[in-house]
Design a protein around this motif. Structure first.
Motif, PDB file in Angstrom:
ATOM      1  N   TYR A 142       0.686  -1.126   0.050  1.00 53.97           N
ATOM      2  CA  TYR A 142      -0.052   0.105  -0.098  1.00 53.97           C
ATOM      3  C   TYR A 142       0.885   1.311  -0.163  1.00 53.97           C
ATOM      4  O   TYR A 142       0.216   2.435   0.085  1.00 53.97           O
ATOM      5  N   TYR A 205       1.599  12.597   7.486  1.00 59.48           N
ATOM      6  CA  TYR A 205       0.450  13.532   8.160  1.00 59.48           C
ATOM      7  C   TYR A 205       0.350  12.483   9.394  1.00 59.48           C
ATOM      8  O   TYR A 205       0.221  11.304   9.406  1.00 59.48           O
ATOM      9  N   THR A 253       1.534  -2.452  13.287  1.00 53.32           N
ATOM     10  CA  THR A 253       0.147  -2.948  13.272  1.00 53.32           C
ATOM     11  C   THR A 253      -0.410  -3.691  14.116  1.00 53.32           C
ATOM     12  O   THR A 253      -1.690  -3.788  14.618  1.00 53.32           O
TER      13      THR A 253
ATOM     14  N   TYR B  68      -8.420   1.956  12.782  1.00 50.98           N
ATOM     15  CA  TYR B  68      -7.568   2.333  14.068  1.00 50.98           C
ATOM     16  C   TYR B  68      -6.672   3.382  14.193  1.00 50.98           C
ATOM     17  O   TYR B  68      -6.763   4.199  14.955  1.00 50.98           O
ATOM     18  N   SER B  69      -5.683   3.503  12.892  1.00 51.30           N
ATOM     19  CA  SER B  69      -5.306   4.890  12.855  1.00 51.30           C
ATOM     20  C   SER B  69      -4.793   4.962  11.426  1.00 51.30           C
ATOM     21  O   SER B  69      -5.057   3.865  10.586  1.00 51.30           O
ATOM     22  N   PHE B  70      -3.923   5.967  11.051  1.00 55.03           N
ATOM     23  CA  PHE B  70      -3.610   6.449   9.631  1.00 55.03           C
ATOM     24  C   PHE B  70      -2.618   7.380   9.317  1.00 55.03           C
ATOM     25  O   PHE B  70      -2.443   8.169  10.561  1.00 55.03           O
ATOM     26  N   THR B  71      -2.070   7.317   8.426  1.00 50.03           N
ATOM     27  CA  THR B  71      -1.094   8.342   7.982  1.00 50.03           C
ATOM     28  C   THR B  71      -1.587   8.905   6.647  1.00 50.03           C
ATOM     29  O   THR B  71      -2.289   8.040   5.613  1.00 50.03           O
ATOM     30  N   VAL B  89      -2.214   5.383   4.182  1.00 45.58           N
ATOM     31  CA  VAL B  89      -2.271   4.108   4.511  1.00 45.58           C
ATOM     32  C   VAL B  89      -2.805   4.042   5.948  1.00 45.58           C
ATOM     33  O   VAL B  89      -2.492   4.952   6.920  1.00 45.58           O
ATOM     34  N   ALA B  90      -3.319   3.078   6.245  1.00 46.42           N
ATOM     35  CA  ALA B  90      -4.318   2.870   7.481  1.00 46.42           C
ATOM     36  C   ALA B  90      -4.332   1.371   8.051  1.00 46.42           C
ATOM     37  O   ALA B  90      -4.052   0.548   7.400  1.00 46.42           O
ATOM     38  N   ILE B  91      -4.272   1.496   9.678  1.00 43.18           N
ATOM     39  CA  ILE B  91      -4.425   0.141  10.073  1.00 43.18           C
ATOM     40  C   ILE B  91      -5.963  -0.128  10.603  1.00 43.18           C
ATOM     41  O   ILE B  91      -6.508   0.817  10.893  1.00 43.18           O
ATOM     42  N   ARG B  99      -6.091  -6.844  13.487  1.00 41.50           N
ATOM     43  CA  ARG B  99      -5.749  -5.549  12.571  1.00 41.50           C
ATOM     44  C   ARG B  99      -5.104  -6.001  11.642  1.00 41.50           C
ATOM     45  O   ARG B  99      -4.021  -6.949  11.498  1.00 41.50           O
ATOM     46  N   MET B 100      -5.065  -5.282  10.442  1.00 43.93           N
ATOM     47  CA  MET B 100      -4.180  -5.333   9.451  1.00 43.93           C
ATOM     48  C   MET B 100      -3.848  -4.051   8.541  1.00 43.93           C
ATOM     49  O   MET B 100      -4.899  -3.066   8.780  1.00 43.93           O
ATOM     50  N   MET B 101      -2.823  -3.861   8.039  1.00 40.54           N
ATOM     51  CA  MET B 101      -2.608  -2.610   7.234  1.00 40.54           C
ATOM     52  C   MET B 101      -3.234  -2.761   5.854  1.00 40.54           C
ATOM     53  O   MET B 101      -3.314  -3.618   5.264  1.00 40.54           O
ATOM     54  N   SER B 102      -3.659  -1.635   5.644  1.00 35.74           N
ATOM     55  CA  SER B 102      -4.664  -1.436   4.370  1.00 35.74           C
ATOM     56  C   SER B 102      -4.329  -0.053   3.948  1.00 35.74           C
ATOM     57  O   SER B 102      -3.554   0.677   4.424  1.00 35.74           O
ATOM     58  N   GLN B 103      -5.669   0.308   3.071  1.00 27.64           N
ATOM     59  CA  GLN B 103      -5.487   1.732   2.696  1.00 27.64           C
ATOM     60  C   GLN B 103      -7.224   1.876   2.402  1.00 27.64           C
ATOM     61  O   GLN B 103      -8.090   1.183   2.160  1.00 27.64           O
ATOM     62  N   CYS B 114      -9.868   8.461  12.701  1.00 30.73           N
ATOM     63  CA  CYS B 114     -10.073   7.311  13.476  1.00 30.73           C
ATOM     64  C   CYS B 114     -11.237   6.679  14.007  1.00 30.73           C
ATOM     65  O   CYS B 114     -12.228   7.525  14.298  1.00 30.73           O
ATOM     66  N   ASP B 115     -11.327   5.415  14.148  1.00 35.12           N
ATOM     67  CA  ASP B 115     -12.576   4.900  14.534  1.00 35.12           C
ATOM     68  C   ASP B 115     -13.881   4.894  13.557  1.00 35.12           C
ATOM     69  O   ASP B 115     -15.045   4.428  13.901  1.00 35.12           O
TER      70      ASP B 115
END
Lengths: 388, 138
Positions: A142, A205, A253, B68-71, B89-91, B99-103, B114-115
């Motif tokens: 990603y 960010y 994660t 959960y969170s993101f940047t 990119v987001a958890i 949890r998994m990393m994704s977009q 978040c949430d």
């Protein structure tokens, strides 16, 4: 629980040349730092019988061979930039157990010089390793990048849960820069303002360029020895009073709570061993890969409650002249950051406790903390140090 | 000279995670559950990380969860993403608790919170591989 309190002391500390060191290799910087630390202690290389080292690749065999140190005891624990703070705790335990007498903890990386030469840099890159297990789900597909993209996510959620602001994080960068301005060795010594931090380019960010540590070359060395030997050397001993370590994950994660670092456990263990409270601490040297790293550490070490970190840094409280000195060298944000900063926390803590810090000296400093945070908020190693 | 964009990185498929990628190809988000301790887990492993039992099964998830969170990456994580900045990119925390990393997709970067409730969607990354993404639940 056993205790390491006053069972070993730091007696020599030094950094190598830092910043941009064209043509240098990690080993050269390590050797330079080691020689300077030995000179600082008044020891000879032959006195060293224990060796600790970490890098993002390679083996301690290389390091021992290069330095011609053939140790009785060694430790190459590698869990990121906090590894060296762990090494000091491990070395104290080995010394207390009689496995060795005098340990050299050493590191060196050439993020700048290595990039120019296109050769191995000894650190600062990804953790490496194969793509099996968790690495197969790292976020690479990603576009997730280096550490900053991970630490940013901790900042995002902290802001969401507690209303922490970019201005509050910027206070940390500004205060740390003020310390750097008092450290002749620091690389970034131009004053900055909160607005400068906010106006610096967004990297990931919510972190801006000036929320991020430097990327430099540097080596560092710390020598730990027995109480008996420590009392008879050039400099006054810097005693190891407490130690704790903890790690919880590799990829962010899987961090149990992205706003709570392993410094909760490492800090509590270190304070318990030292028999000290937060009020006994005269200064904090804590890993500042990013401003958020400092904020989380101060919360998790128990200097303020979870969620109150933003307010804690208000009004330049941690800057020179404030009532709570943090990262008096100028930290990874402004002094140096060779991919792994943990050893420089110990170096500055020892110098403060010896009263060697000139303009940036914390008045009457008796007890301080070096708190390493490694990986992606993965590991923490907390060393409480004190003088006689 | 206009150069062609670099191909995006693809996941490496190994025996232990192949059922996950077989699932995404079918547009199903599957994760593992331990038949001994009953807990879900992710990322794919032969042994349950809760109890180390190898008596595990693959289960289709609801595909629903929360951010959960993101940047937001302003600089590309690798050169292949240079044309995409700024991108997020987001958890994701699935309702199953993993949890998994994704977009996040189908959402402006500035609208991500978040949430925020999200659900899985799949996009083909190659003829063999479909990647899971998440979009806001209306």
């Amino acid at each position: 629980m056993g205790s390491l309190t006053r069972k070993a002391a730091i007696v020599g500390v030094a950094e190598s040349d830092i910043g941009s060191t064209p043509g240098k290799s990690p080993m050269e910087l390590m050797a330079q730092a080691a020689k300077r630390a030995l000179d600082d202690a008044g020891l000879k290389k032959e006195d060293i019988d224990g060796l600790c080292w970490a890098a993002f690749g390679g083996s301690i065999l290389d390091v021992g061979e290069y330095l011609q140190i053939m140790p009785k005891w060694c430790d190459s624990t590698q869990y990121g930039g906090s590894s060296f703070d762990a090494h000091v705790g491990h070395a104290a335990a080995a010394i207390a157990a009689g496995l060795c007498e005098t340990v050299l903890v050493v590191m060196g990386t050439t993020n700048v010089a290595g990039r120019e030469l296109n050769v191995p840099r000894g650190g600062g890159g990804g953790a490496g390793g194969g793509e099996r297990g968790g690495a197969a789900f790292s976020g690479r597909v990603y576009g997730l990048g280096g550490p900053v993209t991970n630490y940013s996510m901790a900042a995002t959620r902290h802001m969401h849960l507690y209303g922490t602001t970019s201005e509050q994080l910027a206070e940390i960068a500004v205060a740390t820069r003020k310390w750097a301005m008092l450290n002749p060795k620091a690389l970034m010594r131009k004053p900055i303002t909160v607005q400068d931090v906010l106006n610096s380019p967004m990297i990931s960010y919510p972190l801006h360029l000036l929320d991020c540590c430097l990327i430099t070359d540097a080596g560092g060395a710390v020598i730990v020895t027995t109480p008996e030997r420590a009392r008879n050397l050039k400099k006054k001993p810097v005693w190891i009073l407490g130690f704790g370590e903890h790690f919880t994950h590799n990829a962010i994660t899987y961090m149990p709570d992205i706003t709570v670092t392993p410094a909760v456990e490492s800090g509590n263990a270190a304070f318990k061993m030292a028999g000290l409270t937060r009020k006994d601490i005269d200064f904090v040297q804590t890993y500042d890969s990013f401003t958020i790293t400092t904020l989380l550490a101060l919360e998790d070490l128990g200097f303020c409650k979870k969620g109150e970190g933003g307010a804690f840094f208000a009004n330049q409280r941690t800057a020179p002249g404030g009532d709570f000195p943090v990262n008096t060298s100028g930290g990874g944000l402004s002094y140096t950051h060779p991919g792994m900063f943990g050893i420089f926390l110990l170096i500055e803590a020892a110098r403060q406790l010896r009263g060697e810090c000139g303009e940036r000296q914390v008045e009457d400093a008796k007890v301080g903390i070096a708190n390493g945070m490694g990986g992606l908020l993965s590991s923490a190693a907390t060393v409480i140090l004190g003088r006689d | 000279m206009q150069s062609r964009p670099l191909p995006k990185p693809l996941p490496f498929v190994y025996p232990e995670n192949k059922p996950f990628w077989d699932g995404t190809k079918r547009h199903e988000l599957v994760i593992q559950r331990c038949k001994d301790c009953g807990k879900f887990y992710f990322y794919p492993r032969t042994a349950c990380p809760h109890c180390l039992s190898e008596n595990t099964e693959w289960v289709k998830t609801s595909g629903k969860g929360k951010v959960y969170s993101f940047t937001i990456c302003v600089r590309p994580g690798s050169p292949a993403f240079a044309g995409d900045v700024p991108y997020n990119v987001a958890i994701i925390e699935l309702d199953e608790g993993v949890r998994m990393m994704s977009q996040i997709t189908d959402c402006k970067n500035e609208d991500i919170k978040c949430d925020m409730p999200v659900e899985v969607v799949f996009k083909d990354a190659s003829p063999e591989i479909a990647l899971p993404y998440f979009r806001p639940v209306a």
